[in-house]
Design a protein around this motif. Structure first.
Motif, PDB file in Angstrom:
ATOM      1  N   SER A 247       0.837  -1.199   0.000  1.00  0.00           N
ATOM      2  CA  SER A 247       0.000   0.000   0.000  1.00  0.00           C
ATOM      3  C   SER A 247       0.874   1.251   0.000  1.00  0.00           C
ATOM      4  O   SER A 247       1.961   1.271   0.579  1.00  0.00           O
ATOM      5  CB  SER A 247      -0.914  -0.012   1.227  1.00  0.00           C
ATOM      6  OG  SER A 247      -1.526   1.242   1.423  1.00  0.00           O
ATOM      7  N   GLU A 324      -1.955  -3.634  -9.619  1.00  0.00           N
ATOM      8  CA  GLU A 324      -2.691  -2.749  -8.709  1.00  0.00           C
ATOM      9  C   GLU A 324      -4.178  -3.039  -8.822  1.00  0.00           C
ATOM     10  O   GLU A 324      -4.703  -3.136  -9.936  1.00  0.00           O
ATOM     11  CB  GLU A 324      -2.439  -1.279  -9.048  1.00  0.00           C
ATOM     12  CG  GLU A 324      -3.172  -0.317  -8.124  1.00  0.00           C
ATOM     13  CD  GLU A 324      -2.962   1.143  -8.504  1.00  0.00           C
ATOM     14  OE1 GLU A 324      -3.791   1.978  -8.089  1.00  0.00           O
ATOM     15  OE2 GLU A 324      -1.998   1.440  -9.207  1.00  0.00           O
ATOM     16  N   VAL A 325      -4.839  -3.203  -7.685  1.00  0.00           N
ATOM     17  CA  VAL A 325      -6.294  -3.393  -7.704  1.00  0.00           C
ATOM     18  C   VAL A 325      -6.964  -2.024  -7.620  1.00  0.00           C
ATOM     19  O   VAL A 325      -6.580  -1.186  -6.804  1.00  0.00           O
ATOM     20  CB  VAL A 325      -6.772  -4.310  -6.561  1.00  0.00           C
ATOM     21  CG1 VAL A 325      -6.368  -5.737  -6.829  1.00  0.00           C
ATOM     22  CG2 VAL A 325      -6.260  -3.857  -5.206  1.00  0.00           C
ATOM     23  N   ARG A 326      -7.935  -1.810  -8.497  1.00  0.00           N
ATOM     24  CA  ARG A 326      -8.623  -0.525  -8.548  1.00  0.00           C
ATOM     25  C   ARG A 326     -10.137  -0.650  -8.482  1.00  0.00           C
ATOM     26  O   ARG A 326     -10.819   0.342  -8.280  1.00  0.00           O
ATOM     27  CB  ARG A 326      -8.279   0.203  -9.849  1.00  0.00           C
ATOM     28  CG  ARG A 326      -6.830   0.636  -9.965  1.00  0.00           C
ATOM     29  CD  ARG A 326      -6.677   1.562 -11.165  1.00  0.00           C
ATOM     30  NE  ARG A 326      -5.317   2.037 -11.321  1.00  0.00           N
ATOM     31  CZ  ARG A 326      -4.413   1.489 -12.128  1.00  0.00           C
ATOM     32  NH1 ARG A 326      -4.770   0.434 -12.850  1.00  0.00           N
ATOM     33  NH2 ARG A 326      -3.205   1.982 -12.225  1.00  0.00           N
ATOM     34  N   SER A 330     -10.842  -6.672  -7.326  1.00  0.00           N
ATOM     35  CA  SER A 330     -10.433  -6.887  -5.936  1.00  0.00           C
ATOM     36  C   SER A 330     -11.133  -8.107  -5.340  1.00  0.00           C
ATOM     37  O   SER A 330     -10.518  -8.884  -4.602  1.00  0.00           O
ATOM     38  CB  SER A 330     -10.732  -5.643  -5.100  1.00  0.00           C
ATOM     39  OG  SER A 330     -12.109  -5.308  -5.169  1.00  0.00           O
ATOM     40  N   THR A 346      -0.392  -8.026  -4.415  1.00  0.00           N
ATOM     41  CA  THR A 346      -0.968  -6.935  -5.202  1.00  0.00           C
ATOM     42  C   THR A 346      -0.670  -5.621  -4.494  1.00  0.00           C
ATOM     43  O   THR A 346      -0.142  -5.615  -3.370  1.00  0.00           O
ATOM     44  CB  THR A 346      -2.480  -7.123  -5.393  1.00  0.00           C
ATOM     45  OG1 THR A 346      -2.975  -6.128  -6.304  1.00  0.00           O
ATOM     46  CG2 THR A 346      -3.237  -6.994  -4.081  1.00  0.00           C
ATOM     47  N   VAL A 348      -2.149  -1.362  -3.776  1.00  0.00           N
ATOM     48  CA  VAL A 348      -3.341  -0.519  -3.720  1.00  0.00           C
ATOM     49  C   VAL A 348      -2.904   0.880  -3.295  1.00  0.00           C
ATOM     50  O   VAL A 348      -1.926   1.049  -2.568  1.00  0.00           O
ATOM     51  CB  VAL A 348      -4.387  -1.096  -2.726  1.00  0.00           C
ATOM     52  CG1 VAL A 348      -3.881  -1.025  -1.295  1.00  0.00           C
ATOM     53  CG2 VAL A 348      -5.725  -0.395  -2.871  1.00  0.00           C
ATOM     54  N   ALA A 356      -5.802   1.010   3.594  1.00  0.00           N
ATOM     55  CA  ALA A 356      -5.699   0.050   2.499  1.00  0.00           C
ATOM     56  C   ALA A 356      -6.786  -1.012   2.599  1.00  0.00           C
ATOM     57  O   ALA A 356      -7.429  -1.365   1.604  1.00  0.00           O
ATOM     58  CB  ALA A 356      -4.316  -0.607   2.508  1.00  0.00           C
ATOM     59  N   ARG A 359     -10.050   0.518   1.640  1.00  0.00           N
ATOM     60  CA  ARG A 359     -10.220   0.687   0.201  1.00  0.00           C
ATOM     61  C   ARG A 359     -10.612  -0.636  -0.447  1.00  0.00           C
ATOM     62  O   ARG A 359     -11.463  -0.678  -1.343  1.00  0.00           O
ATOM     63  CB  ARG A 359      -8.928   1.211  -0.428  1.00  0.00           C
ATOM     64  CG  ARG A 359      -8.697   2.691  -0.218  1.00  0.00           C
ATOM     65  CD  ARG A 359      -8.023   3.297  -1.423  1.00  0.00           C
ATOM     66  NE  ARG A 359      -8.868   3.216  -2.599  1.00  0.00           N
ATOM     67  CZ  ARG A 359      -8.415   3.220  -3.854  1.00  0.00           C
ATOM     68  NH1 ARG A 359      -7.115   3.254  -4.085  1.00  0.00           N
ATOM     69  NH2 ARG A 359      -9.242   3.152  -4.876  1.00  0.00           N
ATOM     70  N   ILE A 360      -9.974  -1.736  -0.023  1.00  0.00           N
ATOM     71  CA  ILE A 360     -10.342  -3.048  -0.554  1.00  0.00           C
ATOM     72  C   ILE A 360     -11.808  -3.340  -0.222  1.00  0.00           C
ATOM     73  O   ILE A 360     -12.583  -3.815  -1.073  1.00  0.00           O
ATOM     74  CB  ILE A 360      -9.432  -4.149   0.024  1.00  0.00           C
ATOM     75  CG1 ILE A 360      -7.966  -3.921  -0.379  1.00  0.00           C
ATOM     76  CG2 ILE A 360      -9.904  -5.518  -0.419  1.00  0.00           C
ATOM     77  CD1 ILE A 360      -7.676  -4.118  -1.835  1.00  0.00           C
TER      78      ILE A 360
END
Length: 466
Positions: A247, A324-326, A330, A346, A348, A356, A359-360
């Protein structure tokens, strides 16, 4: 090799202000725009010199035979270009000093074979980022510090031609209907370009350069990004196949850390990487690299990260690494981590380890699935084992600020504990952030699982120093 040859449309504007223009020349250009009355003979001489260079570029490009240019050896091409330049200068009866003549030939070769005025910046190993803010303003980042350069494009059309050259190489386009694009250069450097009408002051390019020498964990320790004890823990976690989330904010070094950590993956494992723009430099032999694809001009053919994550599950991967997960991917990434793809990693965008996870959680909840919050958090807690938090600090240096272990669910809250942290102690006279990376004194709960994988750490490894 050379003859009178019709100019291609993408050579419409070939001339460029010389890359060797000094800061004084830039300052003079700035003064000219502020108050024309301040013009001096030195400024007029500079303007005349730049105009001459523009005419020479155009005249030379008019005569290039592009049909055979890619078959000519570089030295021979340089000799031919120099000969043509001498012809044009002689016809105009304009002598030029040797060093200036060599620079002219260099710039022309950059225009024909590369990305014009950006080529020397791309070749400079000290430059990390290149930021073009319109045709007359180019900045670079060196050692985390932004600085303006004397590099300029001749005008907006010239800058647009360079943008088109970048994106057309990978089959993408940018125009008024789609005024921005993500692309990459041949060496893997990541590029974002945006043009009018969205870019009000003219086209803009942001290039994140791709390091030819990938960073190692040892290199990051030497730079002070983290301590040797913390690096040892990260190596052990990767070898023991823990799932790790990296992150950090923009430019904090997430991809660099992911590359460094991936070096600890066994060469006997099959790895599938998934990215928007391929940046990862994995050193293993068994790697399958997947990249998303934007929609075509008619809006079809797009391939999203979620599609690639789902497809990767059918490719018999030992580990899945998502750049990167956006968004929606995810959820699929968490599912993969929970269903046998241990050791996946991954990144983020987030400002702390707790943020972090938030956000996930948010990305999964926006996935259209009717899942209670407690179920989403339970999925996250069981899928992820560690969060590595990075930060780009005010002095430009990138550091790991925390390595946090996800321990369990406590009610509806995901419990975490910091194993290593960076403690700030102040700022030096020259603006450098002072501090140290230290253990918190907490032994990770995963120590037994690490030991079962043959990775043992003494209690002193996690002891607070000093």
């Amino acid at each position: 090799m050379f003859k009178q040859f019709p100019r291609r449309p993408d050579q419409a504007e070939a001339s460029v202000v010389p890359l060797h223009a000094n800061a004084g020349g830039q300052a003079m250009a700035d003064r000219r725009s502020d108050d024309p009355r301040q013009s001096t003979s030195e400024e007029r001489e500079l303007i005349a010199f730049l105009e001459l260079k523009g005419r020479l570029h155009e005249a030379l490009l008019d005569r290039l035979n592009f049909a055979v240019i890619d078959k000519i050896m570089p030295d021979e091409l340089r000799r031919e270009v120099a000969g043509l330049a001498e012809e044009v200068l002689a016809a105009e009866n304009r002598p030029m000093r040797g060093p200036d003549f060599q620079r002219l030939v260099d710039e022309l070769l950059h225009e024909v074979l590369g990305l014009g005025p950006l080529e020397p910046l791309l070749a400079d190993p000290t430059v990390n980022d290149i930021l073009v803010n319109g045709h007359s303003s180019v900045y670079v980042e060196r050692a985390g510090i932004l600085e303006r350069t004397p590099v300029r494009f001749r005008d907006e059309k010239h800058l647009l031609r360079i943008i088109d050259k970048i994106v057309s190489r990978i089959g993408r386009r940018v125009d008024e209907s789609v005024p921005w694009v993500d692309a990459r250069l041949e060496d893997g450097s990541r590029v974002n370009a945006i043009i009018r009408p969205c870019a009000i002051d003219g086209p803009s390019i942001s290039i994140r350069k791709f390091s030819k020498m990938p960073f190692t964990m040892e290199g990051l320790v030497a730079q002070g990004a983290l301590s040797e004890e913390a690096a040892g823990l990260l190596r052990g976690l990767v070898r023991a196949r823990f799932n790790i989330l990296i992150s950090g904010g923009t430019g904090s070094g997430k991809t660099t850390m992911l590359n460094a950590m991936s070096a600890s993956i066994s060469d006997r494992e099959r790895i599938v990487t998934i990215e928007d723009a391929a940046e990862l430099q994995l050193q293993q032999s068994h790697v399958v690299r997947l990249e998303t694809r934007p929609p075509s001009p008619n809006g079809s053919g797009a391939v999203a990260q979620r599609d690639l994550v789902r497809n990767a599950l059918r490719m018999r991967p030992d580990r899945i690494i998502v750049g990167e997960v956006r968004g929606a991917e995810s959820f699929d990434m968490l599912q993969a981590m929970n269903t046998g793809h241990d050791g996946s990693m991954t990144t983020v965008h987030a400002n702390s380890a707790r943020d972090a996870l938030g956000r996930i959680e948010q990305m999964v909840s926006m996935n259209g699935l009717d899942l209670p919050l407690s179920a989403i958090r339970s999925q996250i807690a069981s899928a992820l084992h560690f969060v590595v938090q990075l930060s780009r600090m005010a002095d430009g240096r990138r550091r790991v600020t925390a390595i946090s272990e996800i321990t369990a669910m406590e009610g509806d809250v995901i419990a975490m504990q910091d194993i290593f942290v960076f403690r700030r102690k102040g700022v030096s006279a020259d603006g450098e952030i002072l501090g140290e990376f230290t253990a918190t004194g907490i032994r990770p709960r995963s120590a037994e699982a690490l030991a079962a994988a043959g990775i043992n750490f003494a209690d002193s490894h996690f002891a607070v120093k000093g």
